[in-house]
Design an enzyme around this catalytic site. Structure first.
Site, mmCIF file in Angstrom:
data_model
loop_
_atom_site.group_PDB
_atom_site.id
_atom_site.type_symbol
_atom_site.label_atom_id
_atom_site.label_comp_id
_atom_site.label_asym_id
_atom_site.label_seq_id
_atom_site.Cartn_x
_atom_site.Cartn_y
_atom_site.Cartn_z
ATOM 1 N N TYR A 96 16.839 -54.793 24.593
ATOM 2 C CA TYR A 96 16.289 -53.637 25.306
ATOM 3 C C TYR A 96 17.096 -53.373 26.571
ATOM 4 O O TYR A 96 17.343 -52.221 26.927
ATOM 5 C CB TYR A 96 14.811 -53.875 25.647
ATOM 6 C CG TYR A 96 13.921 -53.869 24.428
ATOM 7 C CD1 TYR A 96 13.437 -52.676 23.900
ATOM 8 C CD2 TYR A 96 13.566 -55.060 23.797
ATOM 9 C CE1 TYR A 96 12.622 -52.667 22.778
ATOM 10 C CE2 TYR A 96 12.759 -55.060 22.672
ATOM 11 C CZ TYR A 96 12.289 -53.863 22.167
ATOM 12 O OH TYR A 96 11.497 -53.864 21.056
ATOM 13 N N ASN A 119 9.106 -44.405 19.113
ATOM 14 C CA ASN A 119 10.020 -43.765 18.170
ATOM 15 C C ASN A 119 9.222 -43.202 16.992
ATOM 16 O O ASN A 119 8.559 -43.953 16.285
ATOM 17 C CB ASN A 119 11.045 -44.794 17.668
ATOM 18 C CG ASN A 119 11.902 -44.281 16.546
ATOM 19 O OD1 ASN A 119 12.158 -43.086 16.425
ATOM 20 N ND2 ASN A 119 12.347 -45.199 15.711
ATOM 21 N N CYS A 127 14.837 -48.365 15.300
ATOM 22 C CA CYS A 127 14.275 -49.100 16.437
ATOM 23 C C CYS A 127 14.104 -50.582 16.127
ATOM 24 O O CYS A 127 14.032 -51.405 17.041
ATOM 25 C CB CYS A 127 12.953 -48.480 16.866
ATOM 26 S SG CYS A 127 11.742 -48.318 15.543
ATOM 27 N N HIS A 128 14.072 -50.940 14.855
ATOM 28 C CA HIS A 128 13.939 -52.357 14.473
ATOM 29 C C HIS A 128 15.179 -53.163 14.850
ATOM 30 O O HIS A 128 15.128 -54.380 14.869
ATOM 31 C CB HIS A 128 13.656 -52.480 12.971
ATOM 32 C CG HIS A 128 14.670 -51.825 12.098
ATOM 33 N ND1 HIS A 128 14.655 -50.467 11.831
ATOM 34 C CD2 HIS A 128 15.741 -52.332 11.444
ATOM 35 C CE1 HIS A 128 15.668 -50.172 11.035
ATOM 36 N NE2 HIS A 128 16.349 -51.291 10.792
ATOM 37 N N GLU A 154 19.283 -55.346 6.130
ATOM 38 C CA GLU A 154 20.481 -54.701 6.657
ATOM 39 C C GLU A 154 21.630 -55.690 6.843
ATOM 40 O O GLU A 154 22.792 -55.322 6.687
ATOM 41 C CB GLU A 154 20.151 -53.977 7.960
ATOM 42 C CG GLU A 154 19.262 -52.773 7.711
ATOM 43 C CD GLU A 154 18.942 -51.982 8.954
ATOM 44 O OE1 GLU A 154 19.305 -52.412 10.076
ATOM 45 O OE2 GLU A 154 18.321 -50.923 8.807
#
Length: 191
Positions: A96, A119, A127-128, A154
């Site tokens: 962050y 979001n 956002c993950h 991912e």
């Protein structure tokens, strides 16, 4: 507005929008889920069906980005943060604090974190991929179990270069599929 519920390996998702733009995409039961009471059934909305198709391709490992028209309804900071989320590379995470620095607000980490939490487009604006300063999984409206599963998915996709097309959200060839999870289904009253 119209709403379309559909199933994914990580539980039900709902896409909210109209024939022109997507207003939000959330997992069922997520924090900040929009009020769906006044929404019409979105099963006949081509755009919402396109969202469902692209999300399916993402979970099948055939897509790493999305090509959808979005309507932003946030503050200036929120809009800036949501755009910056799109620049976090597949298979990577940032803190962050790093995101706050990227948007030119290095002292506003809490405000940036709140914007990430608001979001409206889960998966589409990733956002993950934002984690705690120590790399820990924190703050995902869809739940930390889903966040961990998305990051693992991912990471697998990023390790298989050339198997998935990574240009401007257009899907490519078959990649690694995500493992289904047992997550509470969509609320019966909304399904």
């Amino acid at each position: 507005m119209r709403a379309l519920w559909f199933d994914t390996p990580l539980g039900a998702m709902v896409a909210v929008g109209n024939t022109q733009t997507l207003c939000s995409l959330h997992f069922g039961g997520a924090r900040h889920l929009p009020d769906l009471v006044s929404c019409e059934d979105g099963r006949d909305c081509l755009l919402l069906r396109r969202v469902q198709l692209q999300v399916g391709e993402y979970f099948d490992g055939r897509r790493t980005g999305f090509d959808l028209p979005l309507t932003a309804r946030g503050t200036g900071l929120q809009s800036t943060v949501w755009e910056a989320l799109n620049l976090i590379a597949l298979g990577t995470t940032i803190s962050y604090g790093e995101l706050a620095a990227r948007v030119g607000r290095p002292r506003a980490v809490r405000a940036v974190a709140q914007a990430v939490g608001r979001n409206p487009w889960t998966l589409i604006r990733p956002c993950h991929r934002v984690v705690g300063a120590d790399g820990s999984l924190t703050g995902f409206a869809g739940g930390l179990e889903r966040k961990a599963a998305l990051l693992a998915h991912e990471t697998r996709l990023a390790r298989e270069p050339g198997r998935v097309k990574r240009t401007s959200g257009v899907g490519g060839q078959k990649g690694a599929a995500i493992t289904p999870m047992r997550i509470r289904p969509r609320p019966a009253s909304l399904g």
